[in-house]
Design an enzyme around this catalytic site. Sequence first.
Site, mmCIF file in Angstrom:
data_model
loop_
_atom_site.group_PDB
_atom_site.id
_atom_site.type_symbol
_atom_site.label_atom_id
_atom_site.label_comp_id
_atom_site.label_asym_id
_atom_site.label_seq_id
_atom_site.Cartn_x
_atom_site.Cartn_y
_atom_site.Cartn_z
ATOM 1 N N HIS A 26 -0.726 5.842 7.947
ATOM 2 C CA HIS A 26 -2.060 5.072 7.525
ATOM 3 C C HIS A 26 -2.436 4.050 8.652
ATOM 4 O O HIS A 26 -1.342 3.482 9.282
ATOM 5 C CB HIS A 26 -1.619 4.169 6.331
ATOM 6 C CG HIS A 26 -2.486 3.014 5.972
ATOM 7 N ND1 HIS A 26 -3.905 3.398 5.956
ATOM 8 C CD2 HIS A 26 -2.464 1.769 5.687
ATOM 9 C CE1 HIS A 26 -4.627 2.189 5.731
ATOM 10 N NE2 HIS A 26 -4.016 1.310 5.588
ATOM 11 N N HIS A 63 -4.803 1.545 10.974
ATOM 12 C CA HIS A 63 -5.955 0.516 11.165
ATOM 13 C C HIS A 63 -6.404 0.327 12.633
ATOM 14 O O HIS A 63 -6.975 -0.601 12.910
ATOM 15 C CB HIS A 63 -5.282 -1.016 10.948
ATOM 16 C CG HIS A 63 -5.058 -1.291 9.519
ATOM 17 N ND1 HIS A 63 -4.680 -2.453 9.173
ATOM 18 C CD2 HIS A 63 -5.058 -0.616 8.414
ATOM 19 C CE1 HIS A 63 -4.395 -2.771 7.831
ATOM 20 N NE2 HIS A 63 -4.572 -1.308 7.481
ATOM 21 N N HIS A 81 -11.452 -0.662 6.189
ATOM 22 C CA HIS A 81 -10.171 -0.690 6.108
ATOM 23 C C HIS A 81 -9.154 0.118 7.069
ATOM 24 O O HIS A 81 -8.578 -0.310 8.003
ATOM 25 C CB HIS A 81 -9.537 -0.151 4.701
ATOM 26 C CG HIS A 81 -8.111 -0.284 4.492
ATOM 27 N ND1 HIS A 81 -7.719 -0.065 3.164
ATOM 28 C CD2 HIS A 81 -7.154 -0.550 5.136
ATOM 29 C CE1 HIS A 81 -6.502 -0.225 3.075
ATOM 30 N NE2 HIS A 81 -6.085 -0.343 4.265
ATOM 31 N N GLU A 141 0.941 -1.127 0.028
ATOM 32 C CA GLU A 141 0.013 0.192 0.123
ATOM 33 C C GLU A 141 0.880 1.195 0.049
ATOM 34 O O GLU A 141 0.180 2.522 0.424
ATOM 35 C CB GLU A 141 -0.943 -0.057 1.193
ATOM 36 C CG GLU A 141 -2.098 -1.000 1.167
ATOM 37 C CD GLU A 141 -3.006 -0.795 2.263
ATOM 38 O OE1 GLU A 141 -4.071 -0.399 1.332
ATOM 39 O OE2 GLU A 141 -2.929 -1.031 3.301
#
Lengths: 284, 284, 284, 284
Positions: free
Chosen positions: C148, C150, C218, C129
């Site tokens: 990023h 989660h 996501h 990613e």
Amino acid sequence: MEISHLLKAGFGRRGFLSGSSLLLTGALLGATEEAKAKPAPDPAPPEPVPQEILDKGALLADLVTANHILQDQGVVDGYGHVSVRNPASPNHFYISRWLAPDLVTVSDIVELDFDCIPTNGDSRKLYSERWIHAEIYRARPDVKSIVHTHAPTVVLMGTINEPLLPIYHMGGFIGTGLPSFDIRKSFGMTNMLINDAAKGKALAQALGNHPAAFMRGHGGVTVGTNIMHSVGRAVYLKVNSEMHLQAGGRKIETLAPEEAILAEEGNSDFPKDWDLWKRKVMKG
Amino acid sequence: MEISHLLKAGFGRRGFLSGSSLLLTGALLGATEEAKAKPAPDPAPPEPVPQEILDKGALLADLVTANHILQDQGVVDGYGHVSVRNPASPNHFYISRWLAPDLVTVSDIVELDFDCIPTNGDSRKLYSERWIHAEIYRARPDVKSIVHTHAPTVVLMGTINEPLLPIYHMGGFIGTGLPSFDIRKSFGMTNMLINDAAKGKALAQALGNHPAAFMRGHGGVTVGTNIMHSVGRAVYLKVNSEMHLQAGGRKIETLAPEEAILAEEGNSDFPKDWDLWKRKVMKG
Amino acid sequence: MEISHLLKAGFGRRGFLSGSSLLLTGALLGATEEAKAKPAPDPAPPEPVPQEILDKGALLADLVTANHILQDQGVVDGYGHVSVRNPASPNHFYISRWLAPDLVTVSDIVELDFDCIPTNGDSRKLYSERWIHAEIYRARPDVKSIVHTHAPTVVLMGTINEPLLPIYHMGGFIGTGLPSFDIRKSFGMTNMLINDAAKGKALAQALGNHPAAFMRGHGGVTVGTNIMHSVGRAVYLKVNSEMHLQAGGRKIETLAPEEAILAEEGNSDFPKDWDLWKRKVMKG
Amino acid sequence: MEISHLLKAGFGRRGFLSGSSLLLTGALLGATEEAKAKPAPDPAPPEPVPQEILDKGALLADLVTANHILQDQGVVDGYGHVSVRNPASPNHFYISRWLAPDLVTVSDIVELDFDCIPTNGDSRKLYSERWIHAEIYRARPDVKSIVHTHAPTVVLMGTINEPLLPIYHMGGFIGTGLPSFDIRKSFGMTNMLINDAAKGKALAQALGNHPAAFMRGHGGVTVGTNIMHSVGRAVYLKVNSEMHLQAGGRKIETLAPEEAILAEEGNSDFPKDWDLWKRKVMKG
């Protein structure tokens, strides 16, 4: 003079001179390395350290410990602060310079007057919200220590327009509910911070004679008659807020007003908690 | 006599004399430093330590461990306590003096009678709520150990007027539900504490033959046939309360009454948990 | 040449060359064991290390620290990543090779161009990613660092079709709400990952000029003007999401839009948090 | 013979022979203290350790690590277990003797056949629920590893009669939902445990070809093609269950069935997580 006093003195309340308090000795007294290296030439018996020096040392050591406890108990993170009024000079208070509470050591403590000016000309960066402390001390002679918290559940409890009531005896001080300060009511659009005297005064007014207050979109404040007291109330404000939120919309059978008063008396200044919490951060 | 017995004896159940138990040796026997410094003059083979001394040592070591486990598992914090009935003198029980459980060592354990008076004239400050223990032991000969908890989810569960039922087999002891004690019903306005014999008796009456009870605005109590049993029930009372609250208003398919009875038998006194929990606090 | 510069140079910003940064020295310079073993034959005064070398060292040390902070603060676990744009070459960015963030050291950092190709031919496995980073840097010259995440509460907040608004001043950057990216709208059925340039571009477009975006099913992404900024926003995106969820269906009195703007300015790039968080992972 | 092989061999996959694996050497080979004390008399070059010995060592080391990871990640506590099928003898599997998972070392691993009898006559106490493993291995040749969990959110999710669907890509294996096993349907009133072959068969039948199943009033089970796979699924079953509960009654936009399939493929057997989780418990 004070150097020899303190170096010869030994231990005060709550293990003074142990652990982080050792840093304090130097900070208070400005001891130099040379002074320490020299053998003591004077065979005379040690003079006692004046009580006020010992008391100040113990007070500042407790203030440092309180900073660490508040982090460990989830009351503060990068933000929030705790202060104590100077008992020898009641228009002054001790608080850390601009620093996350868990990083505070004795050398970071500054003494401020009610205009939030350091009494010794210290030029280090200060908390922009030290006005919370100055104006509450000014308005409330009974208050000797103050905690400002951003604990998420306290923040949230101050935004949902539901009264917090004492869910168990450890929340006795919550009584029949706490005031909530909305900065917007008096100051319109702000960055939410209590960063001048006027805002500090408004918060102090909202607090009134209560032991704690919520601050909408910001957090909360607790006060007490000593450091252990304001810290204990901050922890249990958080715990009671968590319980209230965890109950969802369920009706909670809270303490009756008279039960709350009696429970609050029983809790005193949370000495059993303090011993536990202090040991935890000392081991840390 | 007992000194030599114990010093020569070695190890009892669960690693007796290791770790904190070493402190116990001195506490039980009053060994002096001189006694330890002298070389043993007697070439005779060591006499065995009487079994009752070993048993008491193991029991108090387990009680200390239980104090630490209860903190580590989130069952107690500054408050709450655990006790064990004296097997050699069933109208007496062992409990810590006034101290946060995590700080308890063997030297803090006192032996109380059912009037909550120390049997050996110990004058240290005691838990104001030791009556919880005295009156339950008096009323329930089957009970050998008691835990009093302030775990927030247990407190909350005792205030929302919903029955707790066993959500999984580890909560089997909850059976068809637990009683809830409201101090106000018999004593009106109080500080919520069980601080005299009358309140202890009322709590014991509310508990009846149940394994646990909630206390409105205060916490809960669990009992068991040994320390591991009361501690395990306290942990799973907390876990089941958390689950109940986490379910929100959703309907939970709880254990049928007969399933609960069978599951409770299967759980015995939680020996696998005890081994795990003990190792955690020993490593601490 | 650069070797001698750096070895003689000493310390840069934020304790450069201490701790994990020592690894960096070798990684940057390719110093051999022989080189270290030889006594320096040159009696000439040490040459200064060029500033760009020091700056790069400090930047990569901060990037490693950010990886560890994000794990410690619950923003990432095995997944998620953080990157920083190369200030000396703005079409390149630094990011770890394929590795859980908490395991990242300086030797794991790779420099990628906007086609996600390592600039130095590194053949190690990369994050699938990394396109999140390349395409946001391409579209947003103001962005210098990207996280990023989660974090479960961020994931969940991105699936419940409720707007997140700033609950307290630390969430000021949330402003009047954040966009949510649903990969399905443009790409139909996928494995949810941003694993090519087209998906990266679509995400960057959804992000627009916002400081953060949710990604349905996501997680989320935050951007900032430096590493501390993107990391701080990631932490407070998580905290605000937790609060929102914890409030249940209750109405929350969130910050007014102008309050949010002013609060965001006050938060700057979270320097007080960074100092605290960094100390925590350094002690780890 | 095998002794010399292994002692001379060095390291296999994932640091075999390091850390707890050292215990394994003795356990596998029955090396005596005398054998270790003697200097090796043979000047001949070392013989390689047969691959099957190295493989078994690595497999059991991974199984021990899995036990510790499951505790660290909150999937098991005193209860729950993990097993792996013996690749050299597919009708046998490895599992710990009766012990809390976090306490397991290689010497606690036993090899059982599908009648749950130790293959080497080991007489130590075994898990009463080892039938979960035997009967699933018997019914599902594709399954190489199994985890049984009591994680509270998994327990709760199995009692509220709501389907769990994948909330993010890490839950892809949840697909279009998981079966729920209610022991009462076939066996009436029980202690909830899978403590014989019949109950194991019924559970395996309920599981069918799914990657996981809930067990009403008890917990859940996950299966995989290797240890990392079953462990990763157990962790993310817990995380997805937590998210579902945290959402309260809100509608969650879960993954579409095809998205779930694609996401599950992308997750493989969670190698990045394994590296992180393993490092955490190794540092412990």
